[in-house]
Design a protein around this motif. Structure first.
Motif, short mmCIF file in Angstrom:
data_model
loop_
_atom_site.label_atom_id
_atom_site.label_comp_id
_atom_site.label_asym_id
_atom_site.label_seq_id
_atom_site.Cartn_x
_atom_site.Cartn_y
_atom_site.Cartn_z
N VAL A 1 0.85 -1.19 0.00
CA VAL A 1 0.00 0.00 0.00
C VAL A 1 0.88 1.24 0.00
O VAL A 1 1.80 1.34 0.81
N GLN A 2 0.59 2.16 -0.91
CA GLN A 2 1.30 3.43 -0.93
C GLN A 2 0.31 4.52 -0.52
O GLN A 2 -0.80 4.57 -1.04
N LEU A 3 0.73 5.37 0.42
CA LEU A 3 -0.14 6.41 0.95
C LEU A 3 0.43 7.78 0.61
O LEU A 3 1.64 8.01 0.74
N SER A 16 -9.08 26.40 10.14
CA SER A 16 -9.36 24.99 9.83
C SER A 16 -8.53 24.53 8.64
O SER A 16 -8.17 25.33 7.77
N LEU A 17 -8.26 23.25 8.63
CA LEU A 17 -7.63 22.58 7.49
C LEU A 17 -8.23 21.20 7.36
O LEU A 17 -8.68 20.61 8.36
N ARG A 18 -8.21 20.68 6.15
CA ARG A 18 -8.65 19.30 5.92
C ARG A 18 -7.53 18.54 5.24
O ARG A 18 -7.10 18.90 4.14
N LEU A 19 -7.07 17.51 5.90
CA LEU A 19 -6.03 16.66 5.35
C LEU A 19 -6.67 15.47 4.63
O LEU A 19 -7.70 14.94 5.08
N THR A 20 -6.02 15.05 3.56
CA THR A 20 -6.46 13.89 2.80
C THR A 20 -5.31 12.91 2.65
O THR A 20 -4.17 13.32 2.40
N CYS A 21 -5.60 11.65 2.80
CA CYS A 21 -4.62 10.60 2.56
C CYS A 21 -5.23 9.64 1.54
O CYS A 21 -6.27 9.04 1.79
N ALA A 22 -4.57 9.50 0.40
CA ALA A 22 -5.05 8.64 -0.67
C ALA A 22 -4.17 7.40 -0.78
O ALA A 22 -2.94 7.52 -0.80
N ALA A 23 -4.80 6.25 -0.87
CA ALA A 23 -4.06 5.00 -0.99
C ALA A 23 -4.00 4.58 -2.44
O ALA A 23 -4.96 4.71 -3.20
N SER A 24 -2.87 4.05 -2.82
CA SER A 24 -2.71 3.51 -4.16
C SER A 24 -1.96 2.18 -4.06
O SER A 24 -1.50 1.79 -2.99
N ARG A 25 -1.83 1.51 -5.20
CA ARG A 25 -1.16 0.21 -5.25
C ARG A 25 -1.81 -0.77 -4.27
O ARG A 25 -1.13 -1.54 -3.59
N THR A 26 -3.12 -0.71 -4.22
CA THR A 26 -3.87 -1.64 -3.39
C THR A 26 -5.27 -1.76 -3.97
O THR A 26 -5.68 -0.94 -4.78
N ILE A 27 -5.95 -2.77 -3.55
CA ILE A 27 -7.32 -2.95 -4.00
C ILE A 27 -8.25 -2.81 -2.80
O ILE A 27 -7.82 -2.92 -1.65
N SER A 28 -9.50 -2.57 -3.08
CA SER A 28 -10.45 -2.30 -2.00
C SER A 28 -10.53 -3.43 -0.98
O SER A 28 -10.63 -3.18 0.22
N ARG A 79 -9.64 6.51 0.60
CA ARG A 79 -9.11 7.72 1.20
C ARG A 79 -9.52 7.83 2.67
O ARG A 79 -10.57 7.34 3.06
N VAL A 80 -8.69 8.51 3.43
CA VAL A 80 -9.00 8.86 4.80
C VAL A 80 -8.76 10.36 4.96
O VAL A 80 -7.82 10.90 4.38
#
Length: 115
Positions: A1-3, A16-28, A79-80
């Protein structure tokens, strides 16, 4: 998993801020069962848990952010998110996302809160 974490920046106290973390090289089927977390590390301090969220949506927060930060996830997008409100100068740190199952970490995104 790559984040890949994003969304950090410079904000004034109370903002305020909103952080996003997207995962790649993985399946659901691999991503979705994992607990996901946000951690942070300030200069000269140890990395600490900010919040985490299980596959079913149960959440856990560090004492210093309770009531101000909200973690959420979108399994379809792999995503988280971390919504950060009422930011304080002591929230200044590099924020990292983590996938617990594979113990994968994102590269970190800098959050700086000015007083």
């Amino acid at each position: 998993v790559q984040l890949q974490a994003s969304g950090g920046g410079l904000v004034q106290a109370g903002g305020s801020l909103r952080l996003t973390c997207a995962a790649s090289r993985t399946i659901s089927s691999v991503f979705n069962p994992n607990t996901l977390g946000w951690y942070r590390q300030a200069p000269g301090k140890e990395r600490e848990l900010v919040a985490d969220i299980t596959s079913s949506g149960s959440t856990n927060y560090g004492d210093s952010v309770k009531g101000r930060f909200t973690i959420s996830r979108d399994n379809a997008k792999k995503r988280v998110y971390l919504q950060m409100n009422s930011l304080k100068p002591e929230d200044t740190a590099v924020y990292y996302c983590r996938s617990y199952g594979s113990n994968s970490w994102g590269q970190g995104t800098q959050v700086t809160v000015s007083s």
